[in-house]
Design an enzyme around this catalytic site. Structure first.
Site, mmCIF file in Angstrom:
data_model
loop_
_atom_site.group_PDB
_atom_site.id
_atom_site.type_symbol
_atom_site.label_atom_id
_atom_site.label_comp_id
_atom_site.label_asym_id
_atom_site.label_seq_id
_atom_site.Cartn_x
_atom_site.Cartn_y
_atom_site.Cartn_z
ATOM 1 N N ALA A 1 0.941 -1.389 -0.158
ATOM 2 C CA ALA A 1 0.256 0.082 0.268
ATOM 3 C C ALA A 1 0.675 1.175 0.030
ATOM 4 O O ALA A 1 2.056 1.319 0.324
ATOM 5 C CB ALA A 1 -1.342 -0.358 1.199
ATOM 6 N N GLY B 1 -0.722 -5.648 0.066
ATOM 7 C CA GLY B 1 -1.434 -5.292 -1.180
ATOM 8 C C GLY B 1 -1.607 -5.647 -2.565
ATOM 9 O O GLY B 1 -1.798 -6.257 -3.639
ATOM 10 N N GLU C 1 -2.201 -9.040 -3.207
ATOM 11 C CA GLU C 1 -4.046 -9.787 -3.153
ATOM 12 C C GLU C 1 -4.279 -9.433 -4.678
ATOM 13 O O GLU C 1 -4.745 -9.960 -5.068
ATOM 14 C CB GLU C 1 -4.776 -8.464 -1.929
ATOM 15 C CG GLU C 1 -4.207 -9.065 -1.081
ATOM 16 C CD GLU C 1 -4.738 -8.829 0.299
ATOM 17 O OE1 GLU C 1 -5.420 -8.730 1.117
ATOM 18 O OE2 GLU C 1 -4.426 -7.319 0.298
ATOM 19 N N GLU D 1 1.448 -7.840 6.192
ATOM 20 C CA GLU D 1 0.097 -7.103 6.731
ATOM 21 C C GLU D 1 0.009 -6.982 7.932
ATOM 22 O O GLU D 1 0.295 -6.494 9.264
ATOM 23 C CB GLU D 1 -1.196 -7.371 6.649
ATOM 24 C CG GLU D 1 -1.464 -6.429 5.223
ATOM 25 C CD GLU D 1 -1.228 -7.278 4.538
ATOM 26 O OE1 GLU D 1 -1.894 -7.251 2.702
ATOM 27 O OE2 GLU D 1 -0.761 -8.729 4.125
#
Length: 695
Positions: A63, A102, A105, A125
């Protein structure tokens, strides 16, 4: 505004490429453009398949940290990924560098994944007190086993491309230098073979034993005691096993939002940012460091050999000096054994080991071998006279411009510098043991140290993958000075009535990996004993000096290395030594102290009040420039629980006023030890936090 996502069609394959340097973070503009272009590729009749790629040195590495702590701005990443996965054309992720958080992901939202052989992957995370919140906990166990998913998500550890392929996370590992081209070719083959979309969300979860989740929770309650995020990760993964995908995704999002509101998330984010701010010092802006390729190390003991190993692994050439040929050979063997461990752990290969030992490292007994080194680190016995002798020789031998550094843990760098003709080139580089493992490096700046030399110290730390913190000169610098103060408070806690073993247990439950008495045993009780004897002539007569550790040392019991210290060390592991209780009881009686029962809460309050109080003095005196510097030192060198953010962050969380109240309460027992720091009193009276001083 410059576009951060590009779009191109090559032979029916739409290439959507993210270019958001330095790490292609998933900022709001990236998410918005990615969603828009994915929809465009889905709608265009000429597009048969889609490749999602990244420019630069890496795939998406997570992120955008600039958005941390701010209200979320649409489109949210889960929505972008869900939309990408729903495209009725095959989508391929082209992975190089790292796909983290992310980024991974996003890759899981694509139907297929192609990776370079050196690519690495992680859902990290949990290291920020969170869990994957964009489908990671729901998609990963549809590709890999739940045991693997639990391990990856609760630790945040990275895995390589070959392992990822073996697990089923990656479809193709390519040796091609252009991974985007390889992904395009893979996409063309999919079209040619008539293979359509393969949404991960549509796959069944991997077969598993339902007890895997309770087993994981039981393990984490021991290995990650007190931490919230790892257990939340397990809850989310269990939702993937029990619920349809959409419901599991909703459960994941609820858990993610819950973790966003925790104090632990705030503490871990603070630690994350502090480690990135700590090397940013105004007085070093625009200052270029000296080039360092050849370094010398004086002293081949545990610390010197560790420093040499760390430097070798960082690509530096190392010459180590010992007092005689036999000692030099012993140091050579120590470094070789340590590097052999790196081979066994897969950190380096056998060929690299051979190169390091034959071409890049030598151990000598003649200081003349250091004549062409760029920087020398002294790592000899902690004695001022011994160190002065070393620096006198270095001053005579080393070339002009060579940086002369001491690894001293406590001693005055100014005094050491004065025996040389070049005090501007002298600096402290305080490594932590084992030096090839521990990340912290205190860069101790003496009165006459040149800014260029300071910058060189920070540059060396970066090369050696250390976290460097600037420290001023005082006995113990930042970390050991604070340590000496809270150790006195801990010893006072024992005299007041707690056993050393109760103290260790309470502080382990607080989050420390080891209690202070177990740490002393590990380090060697004789080290602290030598320091206490060194400082004895200057000890204030008002100090309540605790003697039980000295009595233990006088009996020849120095901790693990002698088999006995505070604990007895046998085959079954350490056990409390009942003789220690007898020694402590005798001292209490001699001092007229009637012991009382202290609860775990008071033990923790004493430990933290002493740590924060002395840290406040360290900041006020400029030994540490900012409170965040203290946090980084204690987190990376002294085992302070990362999920509490560091002592200064902890003080802000409970309130400086609360810390001050504790000190005033404890002062009724020992007014000399518990003198409030003026800075703490000032912040408490003004209702301010230590964080207000970080900028």
């Amino acid at each position: 505004m410059t576009s951060v996502v590009s779009y191109d069609i090559q032979d029916g394959i739409a290439v959507i490429s993210i270019d958001n340097p330095p790490v292609n973070a998933l900022s709001q503009p990236v998410r918005a453009e990615l969603q828009l272009l994915a929809r465009k590729a889905s709608d265009e009749a000429a597009v048969q398949a889609i490749v999602v790629a990244c420019a630069g040195r890496t795939f998406v590495a997570g992120a955008d940290i600039r958005e941390f702590g701010k209200p979320p701005v649409e489109p949210l990443l889960p929505d972008v990924i869900n939309a990408l996965e729903a495209i009725p054309k095959p989508t391929v992720a082209a992975l190089h560098g790292t796909a983290l958080g992310g980024g991974l992901e996003l890759a899981l939202g694509c139907h297929y994944r192609v990776a370079t052989a050196k690519a690495r992957f992680a859902l990290s995370e949990v290291t920020l007190g969170l869990l994957p919140g964009a489908g990671g906990t729901q998609r990963l166990p549809r590709l890999v086993s739940f045991e693997t998913a639990i391990e990856m998500i609760t630790t945040g550890k990275q895995i390589g491309a070959k392992e990822a392929a073996a697990l089923g996370l990656v479809d193709l590992v390519t040796d091609a230098t252009d991974v985007t081209a390889a992904a395009i070719a893979f996409a063309k083959d999919l079209v040619k073979d008539g293979k359509g979309p393969r949404p991960v969300s549509a796959l069944d979860v991997t077969r598993h034993d339902p007890s895997v989740f309770d087993t994981a929770r039981a393990k984490l309650s021991k290995t990650r005691a007190g931490q919230l995020a790892p257990l939340a990760c397990v809850d989310a993964l269990e939702a993937a096993a029990k619920l349809p995908f959409a419901e599991g995704l909703s459960a994941e999002r609820k858990l993610f939002r819950k973790m966003m509101e925790t104090d632990q998330r705030s503490a871990l984010i603070h630690a994350f940012f502090s480690e990135r701010k700590v090397a940013k010092l105004p007085d070093l802006e625009g200052v270029d460091p000296r080039n360092v390729a050849q370094i010398g190390v004086v002293g081949g003991g545990t610390m010197g050999a560790g420093i040499a190993t760390s430097a070798l692994l960082a690509g530096l050439n190392v010459t180590l000096i010992e007092r005689d040929t036999e000692s030099a050979e012993r140091a050579h063997q120590t470094v070789a054994r340590t590097l052999e461990g790196s081979v066994k752990r897969g950190k380096i290969d056998r060929a690299t080991f051979e190169t390091l030992m034959s071409e890049r490292f030598r151990a000598e007994s003649d200081y003349a071998a250091l004549s062409e080194t760029d920087l020398v680190i002294e790592a000899v016995f902690e004695s001022m006279e011994v160190k002065k002798d070393v620096f006198t020789q270095l001053d005579r031998i080393c070339k002009p411009g060579a940086v002369l550094a001491s690894n001293t843990s406590y001693l005055d760098i100014n005094e050491i510098a004065q025996v040389t003709s070049r005090p501007q080139d002298v600096i402290g580089l305080h490594f932590f043991s084992p030096a090839h493992v521990m990340k912290l490096l205190e860069v101790v700046v003496a009165d006459q140290t040149s800014p260029v030399v300071t910058a060189t110290g920070f540059a060396l730390a970066k090369t050696m993958r250390k976290i460097a913190v600037r420290a001023g000169v005082c006995d113990g610098f930042i970390g050991n000075r604070i340590l000496s103060h809270y150790r006195k408070a801990v010893d006072g806690t024992v005299l007041a009535g707690a056993s050393p073993f109760a103290v260790d247990r309470a502080l382990r439950e607080f989050g420390l990996a080891m209690g202070p008495f177990a740490v002393s045993d590990l380090a060697g009780l004789d080290i602290g004993w030598a320091t206490r004897k060194r400082l004895a002539p200057t000890r204030d007569p008002r100090e309540t000096y605790t003697e039980f550790a000295d009595r233990i040392c006088e009996a020849g019991r120095f901790g693990r290395k002698t088999g006995r210290g505070f604990y007895i060390y046998g085959e079954g592991g350490p056990t409390p030594d009942p003789e220690v209780d007898v020694i402590i009881a005798e001292e209490r009686k001699a001092k007229g102290i009637t012991p009382r029962k202290l609860g775990d809460g008071e033990i923790v309050d004493r430990f933290m009040a002493a740590m924060v109080n002395e840290a406040a003095r360290v900041v006020a005196e400029g030994i540490a420039r900012r409170p965040l510097d203290v946090d980084v030192v204690l987190l990376n060198g002294y085992g302070f629980p990362r999920w509490r953010g560091g002592p200064m962050h902890y003080a802000d969380a409970v309130g400086p006023a609360k810390i001050l109240e504790d000190i005033q309460r404890f002062a009724k027992e020992d007014a000399f030890l518990w003198q409030p720091a003026p800075l703490l009193e000032k912040l408490a009276s003004e209702g301010k936090l230590f964080s207000s001083l970080n900028d």
